[in-house]
Design an enzyme around this catalytic site. Structure first.
Site, PDB file in Angstrom:
ATOM      1  N   ASP A 186       0.889  -1.166   0.000  1.00  0.00           N
ATOM      2  CA  ASP A 186       0.000   0.000   0.000  1.00  0.00           C
ATOM      3  C   ASP A 186       0.924   1.212   0.000  1.00  0.00           C
ATOM      4  O   ASP A 186       1.483   1.566   1.028  1.00  0.00           O
ATOM      5  CB  ASP A 186      -0.902  -0.006   1.228  1.00  0.00           C
ATOM      6  CG  ASP A 186      -1.850   1.185   1.246  1.00  0.00           C
ATOM      7  OD1 ASP A 186      -2.345   1.572   0.170  1.00  0.00           O
ATOM      8  OD2 ASP A 186      -2.082   1.729   2.344  1.00  0.00           O
ATOM      9  N   GLU A 245      -1.361  -1.638  -4.888  1.00  0.00           N
ATOM     10  CA  GLU A 245      -2.655  -1.002  -5.112  1.00  0.00           C
ATOM     11  C   GLU A 245      -2.500   0.182  -6.058  1.00  0.00           C
ATOM     12  O   GLU A 245      -1.615   1.012  -5.905  1.00  0.00           O
ATOM     13  CB  GLU A 245      -3.257  -0.534  -3.790  1.00  0.00           C
ATOM     14  CG  GLU A 245      -4.634   0.054  -3.948  1.00  0.00           C
ATOM     15  CD  GLU A 245      -5.291   0.420  -2.629  1.00  0.00           C
ATOM     16  OE1 GLU A 245      -6.359   1.064  -2.693  1.00  0.00           O
ATOM     17  OE2 GLU A 245      -4.758   0.084  -1.560  1.00  0.00           O
ATOM     18  N   ASP A 279      -2.662   0.937   6.771  1.00  0.00           N
ATOM     19  CA  ASP A 279      -1.802   0.696   5.602  1.00  0.00           C
ATOM     20  C   ASP A 279      -1.352  -0.764   5.546  1.00  0.00           C
ATOM     21  O   ASP A 279      -1.207  -1.331   4.470  1.00  0.00           O
ATOM     22  CB  ASP A 279      -0.566   1.610   5.657  1.00  0.00           C
ATOM     23  CG  ASP A 279      -0.943   3.042   5.938  1.00  0.00           C
ATOM     24  OD1 ASP A 279      -1.033   3.830   4.985  1.00  0.00           O
ATOM     25  OD2 ASP A 279      -1.161   3.372   7.122  1.00  0.00           O
TER      26      ASP A 279
END
Length: 162
Positions: free
Chosen positions: A11, A71, A144
């Site tokens: 992330d 992501e 996260d």
């Protein structure tokens, strides 16, 4: 197909980069390692990128992933934040290229769909499904970290559904 496939989920961010390595053995998923790289705003920008590089390099060496799932980013109006995050994301992509690792780039709604069955799931639903999928005692913190594990689970699903 290998017996064990390891995906390192990321992330991306500048202040915090979540990471999570997930191993798939048949239909079973297990978290190998997860955490968060945090950089201080008191550091120079380039030092922050180097810290991200160094800490993620350690994770790649430790878990030896077969692929990386990062992501895909979406930003509305805050272009200043987006610029820094995109540069941190570039560090992740560079590391993947240096280790000859394929990269999966799921969109946020694809992650929600893969874990919750709907692309409209909220953050808490995704975090609870990460906990359930990986049989963790609690939801990984900070957010996260949970997001990185969700990206890893989704990366594995996307890799083998193609």
């Amino acid at each position: 197909m290998k017996n064990n496939i390891v995906c390192l989920g990321i992330d991306p961010g500048l202040a915090r980069v979540g990471y999570g390595a997930v191993v798939q053995s048949g239909f079973r998923l297990r978290a190998l390692n997860y955490g968060c790289v945090e950089t201080s705003p008191d550091m120079k920008f380039t030092e922050r990128l180097l810290e991200i590089y160094t800490r993620l390099q350690e994770q790649i060496e430790a878990c030896r992933p077969d692929l990386v799932s990062v992501e895909r980013l979406f930003f509305g109006r805050n272009t200043t934040t987006a610029e820094y995050v995109w540069q941190a994301r570039g560090v992740v992509m560079l590391l993947a290229a240096m280790h000859d690792l394929p990269v999966i780039e799921p969109k946020p709604n694809q992650i929600k769909l893969a874990l919750c069955g709907t692309g409209d799931a909220d953050k808490v639903q995704v975090q609870r499904m990460v906990q359930r999928f990986l049989a963790l005692e609690e939801v990984p913190k900070p957010d996260d970290t949970a997001d990185a594990l969700a990206a890893a689970v989704t990366g594995l699903a996307m890799e083998f559904s193609a």
